[in-house]
Design a protein around this motif. Structure first.
Motif, mmCIF file in Angstrom:
data_model
loop_
_atom_site.group_PDB
_atom_site.id
_atom_site.type_symbol
_atom_site.label_atom_id
_atom_site.label_comp_id
_atom_site.label_asym_id
_atom_site.label_seq_id
_atom_site.Cartn_x
_atom_site.Cartn_y
_atom_site.Cartn_z
ATOM 1 N N SER A 145 28.319 86.635 96.890
ATOM 2 C CA SER A 145 27.785 87.870 97.060
ATOM 3 C C SER A 145 28.924 88.289 98.301
ATOM 4 N N ASP A 146 29.887 89.469 98.509
ATOM 5 C CA ASP A 146 30.488 89.964 99.220
ATOM 6 C C ASP A 146 30.624 90.694 99.822
ATOM 7 N N SER A 147 29.341 90.993 99.776
ATOM 8 C CA SER A 147 28.829 92.260 100.038
ATOM 9 C C SER A 147 28.064 91.953 101.993
ATOM 10 N N GLU A 196 34.464 84.294 100.247
ATOM 11 C CA GLU A 196 35.777 84.993 101.423
ATOM 12 C C GLU A 196 36.712 85.353 101.074
ATOM 13 N N THR A 197 36.718 86.306 100.377
ATOM 14 C CA THR A 197 37.623 87.119 100.035
ATOM 15 C C THR A 197 38.868 86.843 100.447
ATOM 16 N N TRP A 200 40.412 82.911 99.784
ATOM 17 C CA TRP A 200 39.757 82.959 98.041
ATOM 18 C C TRP A 200 39.930 83.883 96.859
ATOM 19 N N GLY A 201 39.870 84.630 96.956
ATOM 20 C CA GLY A 201 40.302 86.201 96.179
ATOM 21 C C GLY A 201 39.137 86.915 95.889
ATOM 22 N N GLU A 202 39.538 87.793 94.803
ATOM 23 C CA GLU A 202 38.503 88.661 94.292
ATOM 24 C C GLU A 202 36.977 87.091 93.869
ATOM 25 N N ILE A 203 35.990 87.832 94.266
ATOM 26 C CA ILE A 203 34.697 86.852 93.697
ATOM 27 C C ILE A 203 34.920 87.131 92.058
#
Length: 210
Positions: A145-147, A196-197, A200-203
């Motif tokens: 999750s990016d949150s 890790e946006t 790695w960029g957007e999830i």
């Protein structure tokens, strides 16, 4: 092309996290005592909105430069994993969430649209849905999750939202209650990992609506 920014509005006509200056301006222009701030990414804006205002106002949170050494330290994302994300037209607004196979990009589940939801709630529900989905599959792969907020809510088995329950989002609050009950009555071995946006960029589960 200017970089995408996100805006946390603590005091305004509507509060929450907004994905454009135009949306933010509608909430604060002509509003006495408006309090808001821009951030370089969604996760930080959401963390700030749900945190202590004094920890964020007057400070520079521009996206840091990731060095080669830091990239090596962070490493690569685990491909055999599940990635989850949520999207909300406004905050609150029409909410959706989904889970995607990180390696293949195949959508494994999707829920919504739900009226009068928030991104944080969607991210939380996506994590719990992901855990329940993997348990049925008897899979112990990790979930990304990016949150940070959603991950904390998951660990706490409790949410802290400013969203007020009403007739439009009553079903969404029922889902939250069911999700918390599931966490209290189920064990899981899946690791919950932060995506890790910056590296790695957007999830992979991102809805691509920025």
């Amino acid at each position: 092309m200017p970089k995408q920014k996100y805006y946390a509005v603590w005091k305004g006509r509507e509060t929450g996290v907004f994905t454009s200056w135009k949306q933010c301006e509608k909430q604060i222009k002509g509003f006495t005592g408006a309090v808001y701030k821009s951030f370089p990414n969604k996760e930080l804006a959401e963390e700030a909105f749900n945190g202590n205002i004094d920890d964020y106002l007057g400070k520079n949170f521009e996206k840091p430069i990731i060095t080669k050494e830091q990239r090596l330290l962070i490493g690569e994302a685990v491909q055999e994993s599940l990635s989850v994300d949520a999207a909300c037209s406004r905050n609150p607004g029409i909410l959706e969430y989904r889970g995607v196979d990180t390696k293949l990009g195949i959508e494994l589940f999707r829920q919504g649209p739900f009226p009068e939801g928030t991104v944080n709630i969607g991210e939380f529900l996506a994590l719990v849905h992901g855990l329940a989905y993997l348990k049925k599959q008897k899979s112990k792969i990790p979930i990304y999750s990016d949150s940070r907020t959603a991950i904390k809510w998951l660990k706490d088995k409790s949410i802290k939202t400013k969203l007020i329950k009403n007739s439009k989002n009553e079903y969404l609050f029922d889902l939250i209650e069911r999700a918390i009950n599931w966490l209290n009555n189920n064990n899981y071995e899946n690791k919950i990992l932060k995506w890790e946006t910056a590296v790695w960029g957007e999830i992979p589960a991102d809805f691509g609506r920025k």
